[in-house]
Structure formats: C-alpha cells, structure tokens
Design an enzyme around this catalytic site. Sequence first.
Site, PDB file in Angstrom:
ATOM      1  N   THR A  32       0.767  -1.302  -0.012  1.00 53.54           N
ATOM      2  CA  THR A  32      -0.079   0.133  -0.038  1.00 53.54           C
ATOM      3  C   THR A  32       0.798   1.128  -0.021  1.00 53.54           C
ATOM      4  O   THR A  32       0.522   2.051  -0.722  1.00 53.54           O
ATOM      5  CB  THR A  32      -0.851   0.015   1.308  1.00 53.54           C
ATOM      6  N   GLN A 107       1.270 -13.399  -1.092  1.00 48.77           N
ATOM      7  CA  GLN A 107      -0.198 -13.490  -1.862  1.00 48.77           C
ATOM      8  C   GLN A 107      -0.300 -12.225  -2.968  1.00 48.77           C
ATOM      9  O   GLN A 107      -1.193 -12.284  -3.398  1.00 48.77           O
ATOM     10  CB  GLN A 107      -1.168 -13.218  -0.625  1.00 48.77           C
ATOM     11  N   ASP A 110       1.883  -8.452  -7.558  1.00 51.62           N
ATOM     12  CA  ASP A 110       2.747  -7.372  -8.209  1.00 51.62           C
ATOM     13  C   ASP A 110       4.229  -7.302  -8.533  1.00 51.62           C
ATOM     14  O   ASP A 110       4.836  -6.491  -9.191  1.00 51.62           O
ATOM     15  CB  ASP A 110       2.480  -5.999  -7.234  1.00 51.62           C
ATOM     16  N   HIS A 127      -0.694 -16.854  -5.217  1.00 50.80           N
ATOM     17  CA  HIS A 127      -1.709 -16.425  -5.930  1.00 50.80           C
ATOM     18  C   HIS A 127      -1.045 -15.915  -7.538  1.00 50.80           C
ATOM     19  O   HIS A 127      -1.943 -15.218  -8.250  1.00 50.80           O
ATOM     20  CB  HIS A 127      -2.313 -15.181  -5.469  1.00 50.80           C
ATOM     21  N   CYS A 138      -5.443 -22.703 -24.805  1.00 48.55           N
ATOM     22  CA  CYS A 138      -4.230 -23.656 -25.202  1.00 48.55           C
ATOM     23  C   CYS A 138      -3.141 -23.599 -24.099  1.00 48.55           C
ATOM     24  O   CYS A 138      -2.246 -24.278 -24.142  1.00 48.55           O
ATOM     25  CB  CYS A 138      -3.753 -23.274 -26.260  1.00 48.55           C
ATOM     26  N   CYS A 160      -6.274 -14.893 -27.556  1.00 50.29           N
ATOM     27  CA  CYS A 160      -5.300 -15.565 -27.666  1.00 50.29           C
ATOM     28  C   CYS A 160      -4.812 -15.574 -29.466  1.00 50.29           C
ATOM     29  O   CYS A 160      -5.851 -15.993 -29.945  1.00 50.29           O
ATOM     30  CB  CYS A 160      -5.162 -16.984 -27.286  1.00 50.29           C
ATOM     31  N   ASN A 226       0.370  -5.855  10.806  1.00 53.04           N
ATOM     32  CA  ASN A 226      -0.618  -5.514  10.178  1.00 53.04           C
ATOM     33  C   ASN A 226      -1.428  -4.344  10.564  1.00 53.04           C
ATOM     34  O   ASN A 226      -1.178  -4.089  11.909  1.00 53.04           O
ATOM     35  CB  ASN A 226      -1.748  -6.826   9.919  1.00 53.04           C
TER      36      ASN A 226
END
Length: 254
Positions: A32, A107, A110, A127, A138, A160, A226
């Site tokens: 962030t 996770q 970027d 991820h 394909c 594609c 966090n």
Amino acid sequence: MADELPEPVAAARSMVDGAARVVVLTGAGISTDSGIPDFRGPNGVWTKNPAAEKAATLQHYLADAEVRRAAWQTRLTSPTWSAEPNAGHRAIVDLEQRGKLHALVTQNVDELHQKAGSSRGLVVEVHGTMRRYHCWGCGDEGPIALMIDRVRAGELDPRCTHCGGIIKSATVSFGQSLVPEVIDRAMRVAEEADLLVAIGTTLQVYPVANMVPRARAAGAAVIIVNAEPTKMDRHADVVLHGNASDLLPVMFGG
C-alpha cells in the site's frame, strides 16, 4: 538501539536477531505504501467497489465478456505498472542479505519483492503474477504487457493469437485451483521456520492462512505485522499494528 524502541518492536527485533530460519508471509498491506491499494481494508478495492470482485472470480470472468472488458480497463490503469518497492520490501532484502531468510511466501501478484531484489528462488507466489498472461484455451503464456499494448490500441477483450481462447492474467482467481506444488512448498517452509513473520495480510484467505498455526505447531515463534487486528493474532508472540514500511526496517535491519 533495541533498548530505545517501544517494547513490542524491541521484542520483535530481538526475535529476528535470534532466528536462523525466518519465513516471511506477505499480503497486500506491504504494497500500500507503494501506491497499490489493498482489497479488504477500509479503503480497499473491493470495499469501495464490490462489483470489482466479480473480475477476480473465474466463473464470472470466463462467462461474461463485459466483466473481461472492465477487467482489461482496470489493468490498463493499474498503479502497479508504475509502482516501486518501498522500505518494507527493501527490508526483506536486507533480511535475506543477513542470511536469515528461509523463504518469502507472498499473496501479492505485483512482483515488487523481486523488483526490490529478493531472490526469485526464495519467493513463493501463491496467487501467481499479474505481470504475465495465460490463455484459458491452449495455455499460452507471456508478458502481459503484450496484451496491455493491444488494449491500448483499441482491443476491448484481446484473445489468444494461437487458438482464440480467453486471455487472463496469470493470477489465481476465486474459484480457480491453487497450484498444489506451490501450496505444498508454502506449508513446508512454514513448518521448517524457527520464526514466521506475517506482514500486511488479514490472514483470512485459506489455505495460506494456515501457515501461521502450522508454523506455531512446529515450534516456530510468530510475529504479525498488520494495520488492523487479524483472526490469527492469538497465535502470535508479538502483534504490531502499523505500516510495514515503518516497522520492517527496524525489525529486519542489521
């Protein structure tokens, strides 16, 4: 230096200094401060625009051309393309250079960890990555910049060139199977750690969130960094609320 720090931060730094095999788990909160919004936070992409979550759901993406067109426009203007690693990303590189980083499980899609200088062999992208594309028909893959250029040139939903299949970013969407080998590695390194540091993640997405109790059960210490409380805080020896870019340089620096 540690004596001058607030007690929880000093405790976290001491734990890092004493560890030999640190496993870091990162979520959107570490990016962030690089200008990339998170998803579930108060100002998160999905919090502010719940409809945006549709584009991250495989069933909707494959079935609805309008969802795909909207997704490509979002990719076109994503702040990720111009984002630079912040002090939090660089602090993890410092930890690696000290010889303490056993693995970096992220996770995030970027690739800012790699851009900061983290060794690709240590990074476990559970991820996937938004910097590559994948054909749902394909399996053709390549740099997503090629598809972004086609969208800029006027294509609304590029297909594609080999099979005409639907193109999506090489990220793992909701409803899409995770890569078993990648998840197995994430769980294995959690059990091998003597310290697990979870950074910028709400620890609500499974099975990755299971890294915390798995590490704890195997005898590792746990630090959670966090902005908001998480449901895994009860498993942590130390919980720090704040910006990763402020806290990690103090915790991980030599």
